[in-house]
Motif scaffolding. Structure first.
Motif, short mmCIF file in Angstrom:
data_model
loop_
_atom_site.label_atom_id
_atom_site.label_comp_id
_atom_site.label_asym_id
_atom_site.label_seq_id
_atom_site.Cartn_x
_atom_site.Cartn_y
_atom_site.Cartn_z
N GLU A 65 0.83 -1.21 0.00
CA GLU A 65 0.00 0.00 0.00
C GLU A 65 0.86 1.26 0.00
O GLU A 65 0.58 2.22 -0.71
N ALA A 66 1.95 1.23 0.80
CA ALA A 66 2.85 2.39 0.86
C ALA A 66 3.56 2.60 -0.47
O ALA A 66 3.72 3.74 -0.94
N ARG A 67 3.96 1.51 -1.10
CA ARG A 67 4.66 1.63 -2.39
C ARG A 67 3.71 2.18 -3.46
O ARG A 67 4.08 3.04 -4.25
N LEU A 68 2.48 1.67 -3.50
CA LEU A 68 1.50 2.18 -4.45
C LEU A 68 1.25 3.66 -4.22
O LEU A 68 1.21 4.45 -5.17
N ALA A 69 1.10 4.06 -2.96
CA ALA A 69 0.87 5.47 -2.64
C ALA A 69 2.04 6.34 -3.11
O ALA A 69 1.84 7.43 -3.65
N ALA A 70 3.26 5.84 -2.93
CA ALA A 70 4.44 6.60 -3.36
C ALA A 70 4.49 6.74 -4.88
O ALA A 70 4.78 7.82 -5.40
N ILE A 71 4.18 5.67 -5.59
CA ILE A 71 4.17 5.72 -7.05
C ILE A 71 3.12 6.72 -7.52
O ILE A 71 3.38 7.56 -8.39
N LYS A 72 1.94 6.67 -6.94
CA LYS A 72 0.88 7.60 -7.31
C LYS A 72 1.30 9.05 -7.05
O LYS A 72 1.08 9.93 -7.89
N ARG A 73 1.92 9.29 -5.92
CA ARG A 73 2.36 10.64 -5.56
C ARG A 73 3.42 11.15 -6.52
O ARG A 73 3.30 12.24 -7.08
N VAL A 74 4.46 10.35 -6.75
CA VAL A 74 5.58 10.79 -7.59
C VAL A 74 5.16 10.96 -9.04
O VAL A 74 5.57 11.90 -9.72
N ARG A 75 4.32 10.08 -9.55
CA ARG A 75 3.93 10.13 -10.95
C ARG A 75 2.70 11.01 -11.20
O ARG A 75 2.29 11.19 -12.33
N LYS A 160 -9.66 -7.96 -11.98
CA LYS A 160 -10.07 -6.75 -11.27
C LYS A 160 -8.83 -5.88 -11.19
O LYS A 160 -7.77 -6.33 -10.71
N ALA A 161 -8.93 -4.67 -11.70
CA ALA A 161 -7.76 -3.80 -11.78
C ALA A 161 -8.10 -2.37 -11.40
O ALA A 161 -9.19 -1.88 -11.68
N LEU A 162 -7.13 -1.74 -10.77
CA LEU A 162 -7.20 -0.32 -10.47
C LEU A 162 -6.71 0.43 -11.70
O LEU A 162 -5.64 0.12 -12.23
N ARG A 163 -7.52 1.36 -12.19
CA ARG A 163 -7.11 2.21 -13.31
C ARG A 163 -6.72 3.55 -12.72
O ARG A 163 -7.48 4.13 -11.94
N LEU A 164 -5.55 4.04 -13.08
CA LEU A 164 -5.03 5.28 -12.53
C LEU A 164 -4.87 6.31 -13.64
O LEU A 164 -4.57 5.95 -14.78
N PHE A 165 -5.05 7.58 -13.28
CA PHE A 165 -4.96 8.66 -14.26
C PHE A 165 -4.33 9.89 -13.64
O PHE A 165 -4.37 10.07 -12.42
N ILE A 166 -3.81 10.75 -14.49
CA ILE A 166 -3.42 12.09 -14.10
C ILE A 166 -4.57 12.99 -14.56
O ILE A 166 -4.86 13.08 -15.75
N GLY A 167 -5.25 13.61 -13.62
CA GLY A 167 -6.39 14.46 -13.98
C GLY A 167 -7.62 13.65 -14.32
O GLY A 167 -7.75 12.48 -13.94
#
Length: 196
Positions: A65-75, A160-167
């Motif tokens: 969870e921490a690694r995912l949060a860091a990736i989301k924050r940095v990217r 089942k997948a999390l889709r991530l976006f910028i904006g």
């Protein structure tokens, strides 16, 4: 912040666990593995040359969870949703799975983090050959804007997948050919070796 940067960098080459290989030319069911015989693996270096990034993140641990949060924050990923693709969860499943499998590009990165199930992302290599990337629980894959790709489930017919976006999310696929599309031009400029 330095810790965030370290957490958000792709794994070292020796740590990449994704099964990636060049596909055979069979017209059989798209959900089959389609490995050549003998198998022709696609190296992590080959994927990185195409701009494809990947991480292995355990979704069941606080460290994951921490690694995912860091990736989301940095990217800069600030929007997410969860999608389930299966015959029972997705209305019009058979048509949608065929649509996902049509070769296309997007005007944004495509980011998927698999929390359950499995499937395949196919990307074009430097010689326009298909590389199949098998994804399963814990795999996070980032395809750059403008890369030709497609998606299908495997024979388990479930992901089942999390889709991530910028904006704001953009869902529009642009089917090939798209050589004059601004996102394709941006991709070729960013990864000039991929133009061959």
């Amino acid at each position: 912040m330095a810790e965030d940067q370290a957490l958000a960098q792709p794994d070292e080459l020796r740590e990449v666990r994704l099964d990636a290989y060049y596909m055979d030319d069979s017209e059989e069911d798209q959900r089959l593995p389609h490995k050549k015989s003998p198998n022709e693996a696609a190296s992590p270096e080959a994927l990185r040359a195409l701009g494809v990034l990947s991480w292995r993140i355990d979704p069941d641990t606080p460290e994951g969870e921490a690694r995912l949060a860091a990736i989301k924050r940095v990217r800069g990923y600030n929007y997410e949703d969860l999608v389930t693709i299966s015959p029972t969860a997705l209305p019009g499943y058979e048509q949608k799975i065929r649509t996902f499998y049509e070769e296309h590009i997007h005007s944004d990165e495509e980011i998927r983090y698999v929390v359950e199930g499995s499937g395949y992302f196919d990307v074009r290599d430097l010689e326009d050959r298909w590389i199949r990337i098998a994804v399963a629980k814990g795999d996070m894959l980032v395809l750059p804007e403008g890369i030709y790709h497609r998606f299908t489930l495997d024979t388990e017919n479930y992901i089942k997948a999390l889709r991530l976006f910028i904006g704001e999310p953009v869902w529009t696929p642009f089917n090939r050919p798209q050589e004059d599309h601004p996102s394709r031009a941006k991709y070729i400029q960013s990864f000039p070796v991929a133009a061959h």
